[in-house]
Enzyme design. Structure first.
Site, PDB file in Angstrom:
ATOM      1  N   THR A  48      41.481  11.231 -14.360  1.00 14.41           N
ATOM      2  CA  THR A  48      42.643  10.378 -14.129  1.00 14.41           C
ATOM      3  C   THR A  48      43.932  11.076 -14.531  1.00 14.41           C
ATOM      4  OG1 THR A  48      41.188   8.505 -14.649  1.00 14.41           O
ATOM      5  CG2 THR A  48      43.545   8.036 -14.489  1.00 14.41           C
ATOM      6  N   TYR A 136      30.229  14.753 -19.795  1.00 14.34           N
ATOM      7  CA  TYR A 136      30.877  13.964 -18.752  1.00 14.34           C
ATOM      8  C   TYR A 136      30.150  14.225 -17.443  1.00 14.34           C
ATOM      9  CZ  TYR A 136      34.844  12.501 -15.695  1.00 14.34           C
ATOM     10  OH  TYR A 136      35.639  11.915 -14.743  1.00 14.34           O
ATOM     11  N   LYS A 164      29.577  10.321 -20.971  1.00 19.45           N
ATOM     12  CA  LYS A 164      30.257   9.397 -20.067  1.00 19.45           C
ATOM     13  C   LYS A 164      29.568   9.483 -18.712  1.00 19.45           C
ATOM     14  CE  LYS A 164      34.549   8.684 -17.490  1.00 19.45           C
ATOM     15  NZ  LYS A 164      35.863   9.273 -17.097  1.00 19.45           N
ATOM     16  N   ILE A 208      35.020   4.776 -20.860  1.00 17.01           N
ATOM     17  CA  ILE A 208      36.236   5.540 -20.584  1.00 17.01           C
ATOM     18  C   ILE A 208      36.706   5.027 -19.229  1.00 17.01           C
ATOM     19  CG2 ILE A 208      37.213   7.831 -20.192  1.00 17.01           C
ATOM     20  CD1 ILE A 208      35.060   8.925 -22.098  1.00 17.01           C
TER      21      ILE A 208
END
Length: 303
Positions: A48, A136, A164, A208
């Protein structure tokens, strides 16, 4: 390692001015806003935050700005994702110097690694730092996945403290949780904003959540109400957040997040090219969604 990621952690956007430079005053203001709305951590330089689009100097500046403005109020998780092992380690050392509390490491992009190569990559990265590391997994973006059995192996490494999961595949999330139940201090975090409540019900530690940039209090309610035992309230907050996450499909990610913040009065700019702004019709649709969610600014939205 005594570090447990938890709660709602926005992968904070990187605001740019009209010349494509990092807008530090807006980044500081957004940091204060998100913390004031009750988020449980901040995650600069994630997907992001357009980590792939900045120089090392811009990267360092973003992490330092968020760390200094946060001033210890919540943990700062720095994204340290790169296509190579040495590039990832270089970013981790920059994050260490900037004062980050933990780092998040995406699977290397473009190349298609075997599970053994992924294990070796993360083991080498973990040996390069004393910071806590969050794996991630974002298969939709990288076409690479950390299989649950590999995650369970990596969870045995002391400073790998969580993962995540942005796959949107809840069976995959469930398997991360099931196979790491016996691992001390290992947390599973959701990376798909429509699945936060479901993940908490299965034992996830939080999320997240990109939409927490635009709706921080609402996203935090999913977690806070769940922890307080208000399962109905947590589920209701999840349902209220869902339209914003679904609206992200209107543009190339994370443009909808940036335009949502712009409509709330934050001068965050657009994503760097080649990502384009939303067409006027989609911007108006996003405006309507925000108003229906109760996220309009007092006195109306900014143009």
């Amino acid at each position: 390692m005594d570090f447990s990621p938890r709660g709602i952690i926005p992968p904070i956007i990187t605001p740019f001015d009209g010349g494509g430079r990092v807008n530090e005053p807006v980044l500081r203001a957004l940091t204060d806003h998100l913390i004031g709305q009750g988020v449980h951590g901040l995650f600069p330089m994630g997907t992001t935050g357009e980590f792939y689009a900045v120089s090392d100097e811009e990267y360092r500046r973003v992490i330092e700005t968020v760390v200094s403005q946060t001033a210890g109020r919540v943990p700062v998780y720095a994204g340290t994702s790169h296509i190579t092992t040495r590039g990832t380690i270089r970013l981790i050392h920059l994050a260490e110097q900037a004062g980050a509390d933990a780092v998040s490491v995406l699977t290397p992009m473009f190349i298609s690694q075997t599970q053994e190569e992924l294990y070796g990559f993360y083991r080498t990265v973990a040996e390069s730092t004393s910071l806590p590391i969050i794996l991630y997994n974002n298969r939709p973006k990288t076409n690479v996945t950390i299989e649950p059995a590999t995650a369970a192996r990596l969870a045995e490494i002391d400073n790998i403290v969580g993962i995540k999961d942005s796959t949107g595949d809840f069976t995959n999330t469930e398997e991360y949780l099931r196979l790491t139940r016996g691992c001390k201090n290992f947390s599973v975090l959701l990376g798909r904003d429509t699945l936060i409540h479901a993940g908490l019900c299965y034992g996830a530690a939080g999320a997240i959540a990109s939409c927490a940039n635009v709706a921080p209090r609402l996203a935090a309610d999913i977690y806070d109400k769940f922890v307080a035992g208000d399962l109905r309230g947590s589920l209701e907050a999840q349902f209220r957040l869902a339209p914003l996450r679904i609206a992200c499909e209107m543009g190339t990610f994370p443009e909808v997040i940036k335009e949502g913040l712009s409509l709330q009065g934050f001068e965050v700019g657009n994503c760097l090219e080649p990502i384009a702004p939303l067409p006027p019709s989609q911007r108006e649709r996003l405006r309507a969604i925000l108003c229906e969610m109760g996220l309009c600014r007092e006195g109306g939205l900014a143009s």
